[in-house]
Write an enzyme that holds these catalytic residues in place. Structure first.
Site, PDB file in Angstrom:
ATOM      1  N   GLU A   1       0.809  -1.225   0.000  1.00  0.00           N
ATOM      2  CA  GLU A   1       0.000   0.000   0.000  1.00  0.00           C
ATOM      3  C   GLU A   1       0.834   1.263   0.000  1.00  0.00           C
ATOM      4  O   GLU A   1       0.499   2.226  -0.706  1.00  0.00           O
ATOM      5  CB  GLU A   1      -0.964   0.007   1.191  1.00  0.00           C
ATOM      6  CG  GLU A   1      -2.149  -0.949   1.058  1.00  0.00           C
ATOM      7  CD  GLU A   1      -1.849  -2.376   1.519  1.00  0.00           C
ATOM      8  OE1 GLU A   1      -0.716  -2.623   1.992  1.00  0.00           O
ATOM      9  OE2 GLU A   1      -2.736  -3.227   1.415  1.00  0.00           O
TER      10      GLU A   1
ATOM     11  N   HIS B   1      -9.261  -4.942  10.743  1.00  0.00           N
ATOM     12  CA  HIS B   1      -9.921  -4.785   9.449  1.00  0.00           C
ATOM     13  C   HIS B   1     -11.219  -3.994   9.540  1.00  0.00           C
ATOM     14  O   HIS B   1     -12.032  -4.036   8.624  1.00  0.00           O
ATOM     15  CB  HIS B   1     -10.234  -6.162   8.835  1.00  0.00           C
ATOM     16  CG  HIS B   1      -9.043  -6.833   8.241  1.00  0.00           C
ATOM     17  ND1 HIS B   1      -7.906  -7.112   8.962  1.00  0.00           N
ATOM     18  CD2 HIS B   1      -8.795  -7.293   6.987  1.00  0.00           C
ATOM     19  CE1 HIS B   1      -7.025  -7.716   8.184  1.00  0.00           C
ATOM     20  NE2 HIS B   1      -7.532  -7.837   6.980  1.00  0.00           N
TER      21      HIS B   1
END
Lengths: 324, 366
Positions: A60, A129
Site C-alpha cells: 500500500e 480490518h
C-alpha cells in the site's frame, strides 16, 4: 428507473469515467484479473484492458505513493484499498504527501487522486480490518472525505470525486455493497459537500452518514410508528467539505439533535458537528446534543456482540428517545 | 551495464582524480568548454548559496532545520545536467543543490528559507520543501524515503503518457532501510518503470554510519533482489556522475528500465546545522575529504589541466557566486512575510480556484 446495487453503482461510475477521460486509471490489489476482492471492479479489465485496470502487489505505501506521484503529472488514479483499514500502511503517502504537497509547494501542484474502498465494521473481521478513518482523514486539511450511503449517492459522488482536482478519500462499506436502489440511466453528478435530507421530520434531527444513516432511517420509521416521534434524517454524504448549513437548518426546525456515526467517539466527526451546532445554533437547542457512536473499544470479533458495538436501529431508537 | 561493487563500508577516503574513462565517456567528451564551465559554475553557486544560508541561519534569519549540501555538489549538478524535457527529479530534504542544479533562481530559494512570501513555496514549505514543477522538480520532501514512491509515480506517468523520459528519485543512504523505498523498488522493477533511484551515500544517516545502520556491504546491490541494474560511482567527480547516470538514463528513456545508482559522496557539515557533528566522525576525517576529495577543487584542477579554466575565470566565477548569494539574501531580507490571511491559501485547488469550484459546503473549520 433501473434498480442496481451499491457495488454496481460504484462500478458504473468507474466505467463511465474511464470511458470519458483517458487519464483515469484504476489500481489496487486484485482489481483486475481477480475482478475485485468485493467484485466492485468486475469486468473492467476485460473492457478497458491492463493499461487502465492495474493489479498491484500488496504494497500500500508503494502503490498509493506511486499513484500520488503519477497524479502530480496529470494521471488521474483511482486507487482501491481492499479495506480502508490498510490506510495505516500508507499513512505517510496519503497524509504527508497527497495532503501536503500542494501546500508545501505554495500551490504549484495539485493531486487529483481518488483513494477508495470499504471502511466499516460488522463483518466479524476484528480490530485490524474494521477501521473507520473518516475523522482521521478529515483532520488533514488538503484532503476531501466522502462517505456515501446509497447506490445513487455512491455513483454521483464517485464521478465528482474522480473529476475533482484535490485528493478525495472515498469510503464505501462492504455491508452496503449488496444494497439496491434506484439509479438513473442518464449521467448525473452529485457535488461533494452537499448533505441530503433523506427523511423529513419535525421533532428530532438525526445527523448521520454511511451505513449509520441507513440504520437511522430504519430507526426513524420505528420512532414514528411506535413512539409517534417525527424524525428528520440528514445524511452528510461528504465529511469534508461539510454541508453544515443543511444540518443547522434542520436543527432550527426540530430543536433537537442526535448524531449517529459508525465511529469511535473520541475526536469523531460527530464531535466536530456538535461543536459547530452549539457554536452557531445554541439558542435553537431544546436539549443537549446527543451522540450515538461505536462503543469505544477496538472492534470485537464475537459476531453477535459486534452488532451491539456498532450503531444499529435499536440503539438509535434508544438514543433518540433519550435526546430530550 | 557495468557493475562495480562498493568497497567496504566506512572505508577511508582515498585520493581520486578524475578517471580517464569518465572524461572520455561520450556524454562528457561531447561537452564544449562553456558546458564544462557551466558545471563548475553551478557547483560553486550551490556552495556559496549554502555558505550564505548558513550565515543567515546563524544570524537567526532562518527557522527550523537547514540541511546543507556542501561537499555533495557534484552529485546534483552531474545528474541534473543530463535532464531532457521529459526527465523529472524528486529528492529528500537536503534539496537546495538539486533546486539550483535544475535552474531555479536563488533569490526565491533564499527567500523561502527566510520564510518570505517571495519564496519558491511562498514561505509555506521551508528549507526541506522546495518545488518547481515548471522545471520538472517535484521537491523537496521531509520524510526519509517518503518521496521514493512519488518518484516511482512520476516514472509511471511518464510511461503511461508515452513520453521518452525518466524520473530520478534521490535519497540518502539512510533511506534504503525504509520500507516504502523497497516497495517502490519492487514496483519499478515489476512494471519496468523509467525510474533511476539515486542513493547519495554521504556515509552517515544523520549520526549513524552505514556500518551501524545497513546490513551488507553495498546499498545499490540491493537492486539485485529486484532484478534491477545497479552501479556505484564517484560523487566527487562530476564527470563520473554524468558518465554513470547517462547510461542509466538512456536505458530508462529508451527501454523503460529502472536502476539503482549509489553515488559516493560526503557532507562537510552536520546532518543539519543543529547537529554538533562531534559524536560520530572525526575532524580529521572531514578535513581529509576537504583536502583530497572536494568535488569543486577536483573539477577545478581537471578543467585547469584541460585548459578550460584559468585563474582569472575561477576568481570571476567565485566572485559572481558570492555576489549572487549576497543578492539572494538581500532580496530575502527585503521581502515581506506572508500574512495570516495566506495561511489557508494553497490548501485545496478548489479553494484557490473558486470560479471553477464544483463542490459545496465548508472546506475549512474553526
Amino acid at each position: 428507473m433501473p434498480v442496481i446495487t451499491y457495488r454496481e453503482a460504484v462500478r458504473h461510475a468507474l466505467a463511465e469515467e474511464l470511458e470519458r477521460d483517458p487519464n483515469v486509471v484504476v489500481m489496487g490489489e486484485e482489481v483486475a484479473q481477480f475482478n475485485g476482492a468485493y467484485k466492485v471492479t468486475e469486468g473492467l479489465l476485460a473492457r478497458f484492458g491492463p493499461k487502465r485496470i492495474v493489479d498491484t502487489p500488496i504494497s500500500e505505501a508503494g502503490f498509493i505513493g506511486m499513484g500520488v506521484g503519477a497524479s502530480m503529472l496529470g494521471v488521474r488514479p483511482v486507487m482501491e484499498l481492499m479495506f480502508w483499514s490498510f490506510y495505516s500502511v500508507a499513512f505517510d503517502q496519503i497524509l504527508n504527501n497527497a495532503a501536503n504537497v500542494r501546500y508545501m509547494s505554495g500551490g504549484q501542484i495539485n493531486v487529483p487522486i481518488v483513494i477508495r474502498g470499504p471502511a466499516n465494521g460488522g463483518t466479524n473481521v476484528g480490530a485490524t480490518h474494521s477501521h473507520t478513518p473518516e475523522n482521521v482523514l478529515a483532520n488533514h486539511p488538503g484532503v476531501k472525505v466522502v462517505v456515501p450511503a446509497t447506490p445513487y449517492d455512491a455513483k454521483g459522488l464517485l464521478k465528482s470525486a474522480i473529476r475533482d482536482n484535490d485528493p478525495v478519500m472515498f469510503l464505501e462499506n462492504t455491508m452496503l455493497y449488496g444494497d439496491k436502489g434506484e439509479v438513473p440511466e442518464e449521467e448525473y453528478l452529485i457535488p461533494l459537500g452537499k448533505a441530503d435530507v433523506k427523511r423529513q421530520g419535525t421533532d428530532l434531527t438525526i445527523v448521520s452518514y454511511g451505513r449509520a444513516a441507513i440504520h437511522s432511517l430504519k430507526a426513524a420509521e420505528e420512532l414514528q410508528s411506535q413512539h409517534g416521534l417525527s424524525v428528520e434524517v440528514v445524511d452528510l454524504r461528504s465529511i469534508r467539505p461539510l454541508d453544515i448549513d443543511t444540518v443547522l437548518a434542520s436543527v432550527r426546525r426540530t430543536h433537537r439533535l442526535l448524531i449517529v456515526e459508525e465511529q469511535k467517539p473520541f475526536c469523531s466527526v460527530g464531535s466536530q458537528i456538535a461543536f459547530m451546532v452549539q457554536k452557531e445554533a445554541f439558542d435553537e437547542l431544546d436539549a443537549p446534543i446527543n451522540r450515538l457512536a461505536t462503543i469505544d473499544a477496538p472492534a470485537i470479533y464475537s459476531p453477535p456482540v459486534e452488532v451491539e458495538q456498532l450503531p444499529n436501529p435499536a440503539r438509535i431508537v434508544k438514543a433518540a428517545l433519550a435526546t430530550r | 551495464m557495468s557493475k562495480k561493487t562498493t568497497a567496504e563500508a566506512d572505508k577511508k577516503p582515498e585520493n581520486t582524480a578524475t578517471g580517464e574513462s569518465s572524461v572520455n565517456a561520450p556524454i562528457n567528451a561531447s561537452l564544449n568548454a562553456e558546458g564544462r564551465i557551466e558545471l563548475y559554475r553551478k557547483m560553486v553557486r550551490i556552495r556559496r548559496f549554502e555558505e550564505r544560508s548558513l550565515r543567515a541561519y546563524q544570524a537567526k534569519k532562518i527557522g527550523g532545520f537547514l540541511h546543507l549540501y556542501i561537499g555533495q555538489e557534484a552529485v546534483a549538478v552531474g545528474c541534473c545536467s543530463l535532464m531532457g524535457p521529459d526527465d523529472h527529479v524528486i529528492t529528500a530534504y537536503r534539496d537546495h543543490g538539486h533546486a539550483i542544479a535544475v535552474g531555479m533562481d536563488t533569490k526565491p530559494l533564499m527567500a523561502e528559507l527566510f520564510g518570505k512570501v517571495t519564496g519558491c513555496s511562498k514561505g509555506k514549505g521551508g528549507s526541506m520543501h522546495y518545488f518547481d514543477p515548471s522545471r520538472n522538480y517535484w521537491g523537496g520532501h521531509g520524510i526519509v524515503g517518503g518521496q521514493i514512491p512519488l518518484g516511482t509515480g512520476l516514472a509511471y506517468a511518464i510511461k503511461y503518457q508515452g513520453k521518452k523520459g525518466a524520473a530520478m528519485a534521490f535519497m540518502g543512504d539512510g533511506a534504503v532501510n525504509q520500507g516504502a523505498v523497497h516497495e517502490a523498488f519492487n514496483l519499478a522493477a515489476l512494471w519496468d518503470l523509467p525510474c533511476i533511484f539515486v542513493i547519495e551515500n554521504n556515509r552517515y544517516s544523520m549520526g549513524t554510519s552505514q556500518r551501524r545502520s545497513s546490513a551488507g556491504t553495498s546499498l545499490a546491490q540491493r537492486a539485485e533482489a529486484y532484478g534491477m541494474a545497479w552501479a556505484t560511482c564517484n560523487g566527487h567527480d562530476v564527470y563520473d556522475v554524468r558518465a554513470t547516470m547517462d547510461r542509466f538514463l538512456t536505458a530508462a528513456r529508451e527501454n523503460s528500465k529502472p536502476g539503482v545508482v549509489e553515488i559516493d559522496t560526503y557532507r562537510y557539515r552536520g546532518h543539519s546545522v543543529a547537529d554538533p557533528d562531534k559524536t560520530y566522525r572525526t575532524r580529521d576525517e572531514i578535513e581529509d575529504y576537504q583536502r583530497t576529495k572536494d568535488p569543486i577543487t577536483l573539477f577545478q584542477q581537471t578543467l585547469l589541466k584541460e585548459g578550460v579554466l584559468n585563474q582569472e575565470l575561477i576568481e570571476k566565477i567565485d566572485g559572481e557566486a558570492r555576489a549572487e548569494a549576497d543578492q539572494a539574501a538581500d532580496f530575502a531580507e527585503a521581502s515581506p512575510f506572508p500574512t495570516p490571511e495566506d495561511i489557508q491559501k494553497d490548501v485545496y485547488w478548489e479553494a484557490d480556484n473558486p470560479e471553477q469550484r464544483k463542490s459545496e459546503g465548508r472546506l475549512f473549520f474553526e
